[in-house]
Design a protein around this motif. Structure first.
Motif, short mmCIF file in Angstrom:
data_model
loop_
_atom_site.label_atom_id
_atom_site.label_comp_id
_atom_site.label_asym_id
_atom_site.label_seq_id
_atom_site.Cartn_x
_atom_site.Cartn_y
_atom_site.Cartn_z
N ALA A 87 0.76 -1.28 0.01
CA ALA A 87 0.05 -0.01 -0.02
C ALA A 87 0.88 1.36 0.02
O ALA A 87 0.24 2.28 -0.32
CB ALA A 87 -0.76 -0.19 1.23
N ASP A 88 2.14 1.16 0.44
CA ASP A 88 3.10 2.35 0.29
C ASP A 88 3.15 2.91 -1.18
O ASP A 88 3.17 2.20 -1.99
CB ASP A 88 4.28 2.08 1.04
CG ASP A 88 4.03 1.63 2.52
OD1 ASP A 88 3.06 1.80 3.05
OD2 ASP A 88 4.95 1.03 3.20
N PHE A 89 3.51 4.06 -1.13
CA PHE A 89 3.92 4.85 -2.40
C PHE A 89 5.36 5.48 -2.37
O PHE A 89 5.51 6.13 -1.50
CB PHE A 89 2.74 5.84 -2.94
CG PHE A 89 2.87 6.48 -4.11
CD1 PHE A 89 2.39 5.75 -5.13
CD2 PHE A 89 3.87 7.59 -4.49
CE1 PHE A 89 2.57 6.39 -6.44
CE2 PHE A 89 3.79 8.04 -5.74
CZ PHE A 89 2.93 7.24 -6.69
N LEU A 90 6.22 4.85 -3.12
CA LEU A 90 7.59 5.40 -3.30
C LEU A 90 7.88 6.43 -4.53
O LEU A 90 7.48 5.75 -5.74
CB LEU A 90 8.50 4.17 -3.31
CG LEU A 90 10.09 4.26 -3.68
CD1 LEU A 90 10.63 5.01 -2.45
CD2 LEU A 90 10.64 2.75 -4.01
N ALA A 91 8.42 7.53 -4.28
CA ALA A 91 8.81 8.22 -5.18
C ALA A 91 10.19 8.88 -5.19
O ALA A 91 10.73 8.94 -3.96
CB ALA A 91 7.86 9.29 -5.35
N ARG A 92 10.81 9.33 -5.98
CA ARG A 92 12.31 9.88 -6.08
C ARG A 92 11.59 11.54 -5.96
O ARG A 92 11.05 11.90 -6.91
CB ARG A 92 13.08 9.83 -7.19
CG ARG A 92 14.53 10.37 -7.06
CD ARG A 92 15.50 10.04 -8.21
NE ARG A 92 16.74 11.22 -7.89
CZ ARG A 92 17.53 10.95 -8.74
NH1 ARG A 92 17.57 10.52 -10.00
NH2 ARG A 92 18.63 11.83 -8.23
N VAL A 93 12.35 12.16 -4.95
CA VAL A 93 11.89 13.67 -4.87
C VAL A 93 13.33 14.32 -4.73
O VAL A 93 14.18 13.98 -3.65
CB VAL A 93 11.30 13.96 -3.56
CG1 VAL A 93 9.69 13.46 -3.87
CG2 VAL A 93 11.66 13.34 -2.38
N GLY A 94 13.76 15.04 -5.76
CA GLY A 94 14.90 15.95 -5.49
C GLY A 94 16.14 14.92 -6.15
O GLY A 94 16.09 13.97 -6.41
N GLU A 95 17.41 15.57 -6.15
CA GLU A 95 18.73 14.98 -6.60
C GLU A 95 19.10 13.95 -5.70
O GLU A 95 19.59 12.85 -6.22
CB GLU A 95 19.48 15.78 -6.81
CG GLU A 95 19.40 16.98 -7.95
CD GLU A 95 20.31 17.91 -8.15
OE1 GLU A 95 21.62 17.96 -7.40
OE2 GLU A 95 20.25 18.91 -9.03
N ASP A 96 18.85 13.95 -4.30
CA ASP A 96 19.57 12.97 -3.52
C ASP A 96 18.69 12.36 -2.76
O ASP A 96 19.08 11.60 -1.49
CB ASP A 96 20.59 13.67 -2.73
CG ASP A 96 19.98 15.06 -1.92
OD1 ASP A 96 18.91 15.31 -2.13
OD2 ASP A 96 20.82 15.49 -1.48
N GLY A 97 17.29 12.26 -3.09
CA GLY A 97 16.53 11.51 -2.07
C GLY A 97 15.04 10.99 -2.50
O GLY A 97 14.80 11.03 -3.81
N PHE A 98 14.35 10.13 -1.68
CA PHE A 98 13.15 9.59 -1.98
C PHE A 98 12.00 10.11 -1.08
O PHE A 98 12.16 10.29 0.13
CB PHE A 98 13.45 7.95 -2.09
CG PHE A 98 14.40 7.61 -3.28
CD1 PHE A 98 14.00 7.06 -4.39
CD2 PHE A 98 15.65 7.57 -2.68
CE1 PHE A 98 14.90 6.80 -5.26
CE2 PHE A 98 16.68 7.36 -3.76
CZ PHE A 98 16.07 6.93 -4.88
N ALA A 99 10.93 9.74 -1.02
CA ALA A 99 9.68 9.98 -0.36
C ALA A 99 9.04 8.66 -0.32
O ALA A 99 8.74 7.93 -1.37
CB ALA A 99 9.03 10.96 -0.71
#
Length: 301
Positions: A211-223
């Protein structure tokens, strides 16, 4: 008789203004009627198709699929819809009539009234729509890792917040940044930094819940959006991520480059909360972790 003529006249007029292909197919897949006004697909003259069977036009797998649509439409008495690739290297009938490039079509079949079982079939070229969908998908994904990006995350976060408020649930958002990634890029090269991000993305993807949602946000990280997760559970999830990262590394010149991450966690705070405010609080927590030297976890409701 007069009413029948008027009805037929109206049907003819309707067919004349349609740019899609319209066929009437018998239960056995024989073409009873066809109309191809302004069709981009080179079917030939309308009467050229009449009397032909699906197997006369399409290769076995496509013909079987279309026949299956006819069977289901008639047996269930309902509309059937499928997207099909028309490839002239496979559909020789169309290749022989001048079709040079593949196109995606939407095939819609519905039962037709009459003495004999038949279906009305509409075939529409949707190549532009498919291209637009592909471009939209690319806009919403990070090219390096293949993960969704912030543009894709924010509406999902907003929806999760709305559902949590409606059903008296909660949710949390975790931001994860690689510590000193710019320094790693400067000292070791961008390839190493890219390898670190890829390894981290793969590991986060394997660690997250369905159920979790993974995304890349910015140059050096993820959410990671964590539905039905309170503040305490969010911190525990962050600790699992930090523990997992301690075992990760990226190869460089025969050695393994280890790295750490800083994490910020924000939890839904109430009815006035929004995707933007929740993301902003998670960023504040992330910055606090960085200011404390990195390799830290900070959380806030």
């Amino acid at each position: 008789m007069k009413n029948a003529n008027i009805l037929q006249s109206r049907i003819d007029a309707l067919l004349n203004v349609l740019s899609e292909d319209v066929l009437i197919l018998s239960q056995l897949g024989t073409i009873i009627f066809s109309s191809h006004n302004e069709s981009p697909i080179p079917w030939g003259e309308a009467d050229e198709l009449t009397g032909k069977n699906l197997n006369d036009i399409f290769p076995g797998d496509i013909a079987s699929m279309l026949q299956g649509m006819i069977d289901k439409s008639l047996s269930l008495n309902q509309l059937m819809v499928k997207e099909v690739l028309f490839d002239p290297t496979v559909i020789v009938y169309l290749q022989q009539r001048g079709m040079a490039e593949s196109c995606w079509v939407e095939v819609r079949m519905a039962p037709s009234a009459g003495d004999e079982p038949s279906v009305v079939c509409r075939i529409e070229d949707i190549s532009r729509r498919k291209m637009a969908q592909r471009e939209t998908s690319q806009i919403q994904r990070d090219l390096l890792t293949g993960m969704y990006n912030r543009r894709a995350l924010m509406p999902v976060l907003a929806q999760s917040i709305a559902q949590a408020l409606r059903y008296d649930w909660t949710c949390s958002l975790m931001l994860i940044n690689v510590d000193s990634l710019r320094l790693i890029n400067d000292q070791r090269g961008w390839d190493v930094g890219d390898q670190i991000l890829k390894r981290l993305a793969e590991s986060l993807n394997s660690l997250k819940r369905t159920a979790d949602f993974l995304a890349r946000v910015g140059e050096d990280g993820f959410a990671i959006l964590l539905p039905e997760t309170n503040a305490e559970q969010g911190i525990l999830a962050a600790k699992r991520v930090s523990s997992m990262v301690s075992d990760l590394s990226a190869p460089h010149s025969g050695t393994d480059i280890h790295f750490t991450v800083s994490i910020g966690v924000a939890t839904l705070s109430g009815e006035v909360d929004s995707a933007e405010s929740m993301f902003s609080r998670a960023e504040d927590c992330l910055q606090l972790s960085k200011q404390q030297g990195g390799n830290r976890i900070s959380g806030s409701e």
